[in-house]
Scaffold this motif. Structure first.
Motif, PDB file in Angstrom:
ATOM      1  N   ALA A 262       0.539  -1.180  -0.054  1.00  0.00           N
ATOM      2  CA  ALA A 262       0.206  -0.213  -0.187  1.00  0.00           C
ATOM      3  C   ALA A 262       0.987   1.558  -0.018  1.00  0.00           C
ATOM      4  N   LEU A 263       1.405   1.330   0.881  1.00  0.00           N
ATOM      5  CA  LEU A 263       2.720   2.656   1.306  1.00  0.00           C
ATOM      6  C   LEU A 263       3.588   3.070  -0.215  1.00  0.00           C
ATOM      7  N   ALA A 264       4.125   1.383  -1.233  1.00  0.00           N
ATOM      8  CA  ALA A 264       4.637   1.906  -2.136  1.00  0.00           C
ATOM      9  C   ALA A 264       4.034   1.942  -3.293  1.00  0.00           C
ATOM     10  N   GLU A 265       2.645   1.812  -3.538  1.00  0.00           N
ATOM     11  CA  GLU A 265       2.135   1.888  -4.814  1.00  0.00           C
ATOM     12  C   GLU A 265       1.597   3.428  -4.578  1.00  0.00           C
ATOM     13  N   GLY A 266       0.792   3.628  -3.117  1.00  0.00           N
ATOM     14  CA  GLY A 266       1.328   5.660  -2.081  1.00  0.00           C
ATOM     15  C   GLY A 266       2.213   6.139  -3.081  1.00  0.00           C
ATOM     16  N   ILE A 267       3.397   5.992  -2.629  1.00  0.00           N
ATOM     17  CA  ILE A 267       4.561   7.043  -3.067  1.00  0.00           C
ATOM     18  C   ILE A 267       4.299   6.776  -4.092  1.00  0.00           C
ATOM     19  N   MET A 268       4.535   5.754  -4.851  1.00  0.00           N
ATOM     20  CA  MET A 268       5.232   5.609  -6.514  1.00  0.00           C
ATOM     21  C   MET A 268       3.507   6.148  -6.711  1.00  0.00           C
ATOM     22  N   LEU A 269       2.280   6.765  -6.454  1.00  0.00           N
ATOM     23  CA  LEU A 269       1.874   7.489  -7.373  1.00  0.00           C
ATOM     24  C   LEU A 269       1.891   9.161  -6.871  1.00  0.00           C
ATOM     25  N   ARG A 270       2.187   9.412  -6.210  1.00  0.00           N
ATOM     26  CA  ARG A 270       2.761  10.697  -5.157  1.00  0.00           C
ATOM     27  C   ARG A 270       3.598  10.903  -5.812  1.00  0.00           C
ATOM     28  N   HIS A 271       4.490  10.202  -5.872  1.00  0.00           N
ATOM     29  CA  HIS A 271       5.583  10.704  -6.492  1.00  0.00           C
ATOM     30  C   HIS A 271       6.791   9.902  -7.871  1.00  0.00           C
ATOM     31  N   PRO A 272       5.632  10.316  -8.703  1.00  0.00           N
ATOM     32  CA  PRO A 272       6.319   9.333 -10.000  1.00  0.00           C
ATOM     33  C   PRO A 272       7.517   9.240 -10.614  1.00  0.00           C
ATOM     34  N   SER A 273       8.613  10.481 -10.025  1.00  0.00           N
ATOM     35  CA  SER A 273       9.995  10.572 -10.220  1.00  0.00           C
ATOM     36  C   SER A 273      10.548   8.934  -9.828  1.00  0.00           C
ATOM     37  N   ASP A 274      11.005   8.427 -10.380  1.00  0.00           N
ATOM     38  CA  ASP A 274      11.809   7.388  -9.283  1.00  0.00           C
ATOM     39  C   ASP A 274      12.728   7.461  -8.151  1.00  0.00           C
ATOM     40  N   GLN A 275      13.829   8.419  -8.787  1.00  0.00           N
ATOM     41  CA  GLN A 275      14.279   9.165  -7.869  1.00  0.00           C
ATOM     42  C   GLN A 275      14.146   9.751  -6.547  1.00  0.00           C
ATOM     43  N   ARG A 276      13.008  10.454  -7.249  1.00  0.00           N
ATOM     44  CA  ARG A 276      12.337  11.297  -5.370  1.00  0.00           C
ATOM     45  C   ARG A 276      11.325  10.159  -5.067  1.00  0.00           C
ATOM     46  N   ASN A 277      10.887   9.545  -5.313  1.00  0.00           N
ATOM     47  CA  ASN A 277      10.077   7.859  -4.939  1.00  0.00           C
ATOM     48  C   ASN A 277      10.891   7.218  -4.158  1.00  0.00           C
ATOM     49  N   LEU A 278      11.944   7.539  -4.281  1.00  0.00           N
ATOM     50  CA  LEU A 278      12.891   6.622  -3.644  1.00  0.00           C
ATOM     51  C   LEU A 278      13.224   7.290  -2.289  1.00  0.00           C
ATOM     52  N   GLU A 279      13.416   8.882  -2.442  1.00  0.00           N
ATOM     53  CA  GLU A 279      13.580   8.799  -1.231  1.00  0.00           C
ATOM     54  C   GLU A 279      12.229   9.740  -0.857  1.00  0.00           C
ATOM     55  N   HIS A 280      11.541   9.491  -1.201  1.00  0.00           N
ATOM     56  CA  HIS A 280      10.550   9.702   0.166  1.00  0.00           C
ATOM     57  C   HIS A 280      10.073   8.090   0.689  1.00  0.00           C
ATOM     58  N   SER A 281      10.659   6.728   0.405  1.00  0.00           N
ATOM     59  CA  SER A 281      10.154   5.685   0.941  1.00  0.00           C
ATOM     60  C   SER A 281      11.727   5.523   2.174  1.00  0.00           C
ATOM     61  N   MET A 282      12.190   5.944   1.746  1.00  0.00           N
ATOM     62  CA  MET A 282      13.909   5.703   2.532  1.00  0.00           C
ATOM     63  C   MET A 282      13.115   6.014   4.069  1.00  0.00           C
ATOM     64  N   GLU A 283      12.443   6.578   4.494  1.00  0.00           N
ATOM     65  CA  GLU A 283      11.670   6.863   5.548  1.00  0.00           C
ATOM     66  C   GLU A 283      11.256   5.969   5.712  1.00  0.00           C
ATOM     67  N   ILE A 284      10.618   5.290   5.110  1.00  0.00           N
ATOM     68  CA  ILE A 284      10.006   4.377   5.832  1.00  0.00           C
ATOM     69  C   ILE A 284      10.366   2.687   6.270  1.00  0.00           C
ATOM     70  N   TYR A 285      11.493   2.491   5.063  1.00  0.00           N
ATOM     71  CA  TYR A 285      12.382   1.639   5.817  1.00  0.00           C
ATOM     72  C   TYR A 285      13.078   1.528   7.187  1.00  0.00           C
ATOM     73  N   ASP A 286      13.359   2.805   6.802  1.00  0.00           N
ATOM     74  CA  ASP A 286      14.950   3.438   8.501  1.00  0.00           C
ATOM     75  C   ASP A 286      13.687   2.943   9.634  1.00  0.00           C
ATOM     76  N   ALA A 287      12.319   3.328   9.109  1.00  0.00           N
ATOM     77  CA  ALA A 287      11.446   3.606  10.279  1.00  0.00           C
ATOM     78  C   ALA A 287      11.154   1.576  10.811  1.00  0.00           C
ATOM     79  N   LEU A 288      11.142   1.489  10.123  1.00  0.00           N
ATOM     80  CA  LEU A 288      10.780  -0.632  10.111  1.00  0.00           C
ATOM     81  C   LEU A 288      11.686  -0.739  10.302  1.00  0.00           C
ATOM     82  N   TYR A 289      12.774  -1.001   9.969  1.00  0.00           N
ATOM     83  CA  TYR A 289      14.633  -0.928  10.525  1.00  0.00           C
ATOM     84  C   TYR A 289      14.018  -0.287  11.805  1.00  0.00           C
ATOM     85  N   ALA A 290      13.455   0.035  12.253  1.00  0.00           N
ATOM     86  CA  ALA A 290      13.996   0.574  14.078  1.00  0.00           C
ATOM     87  C   ALA A 290      12.783   0.330  14.771  1.00  0.00           C
TER      88      ALA A 290
END
Length: 171
Positions: free
Chosen positions: A112-140
């Protein structure tokens, strides 16, 4: 080092760059291409047919393949891998039988998060930038679960306070 994958990153191809940046190559630069076009020769290819580090298949996700190739055995990363695997299985309609209920739920959430970020940020680079916090938080989150598995309202705030004081990567 440069890393190359196909354009329109999603789920496994978002989690894998996070893993690369945080645990393999902190200076990684990502290039997104049409896999039918020319590939940069100075980049490690991943998550494409014929890539050095393959696509998700019967041998696992790209995230799984990175863990194996770079001999990453952190149990927290293995928990995240279960969630990525569950999300990929859900996209592809694969069997979820051997995954825990927690992993399946996490897979739905990551999808759900991957698809939402993909829709909000169609640029692959921006998608990655916005997804980093999700995986950092998941790691924590999983780091905390491994360090102190207590649950419930009676211990929540004490547990969080103890984990906050022990968390090594606070900003």
């Amino acid at each position: 080092m440069r890393w190359v994958t196909r354009a329109d990153v999603h789920l496994d191809r978002v989690a894998s760059p996070w893993l690369i940046l945080r645990f393999i190559d902190p200076e990684a630069e990502f290039v997104f291409i049409d896999p039918d076009g020319p590939w940069p020769t100075d980049a490690v290819s991943f998550a494409m047919p014929g890539a050095e580090i393959g696509i998700h298949d019967e041998d696992g996700t790209t995230f799984d393949k990175l863990l194996a190739r770079y001999e990453l055995t952190d149990p927290v990363l293995l928990d995240i891998a279960d969630g990525v695997r569950a999300g990929v299985h859900q996209v592809l309609g694969g069997d979820l039988g051997d995954l825990s209920a927690e992993s399946v739920s996490l897979g739905f959430g990551l999808l759900a998060l991957a698809e939402g970020i993909m829709l909000r940020h169609p640029s692959d680079q921006r998608n990655l930038e916005h997804s980093m916090e999700i995986y950092d938080a998941l790691y924590a989150y999983f780091w905390g679960r491994h360090r102190d598995p207590r649950t419930g309202p009676a211990t929540f705030w004490d547990r969080i306070a103890e984990l906050r004081s022990a968390w090594p990567n606070r900003d």
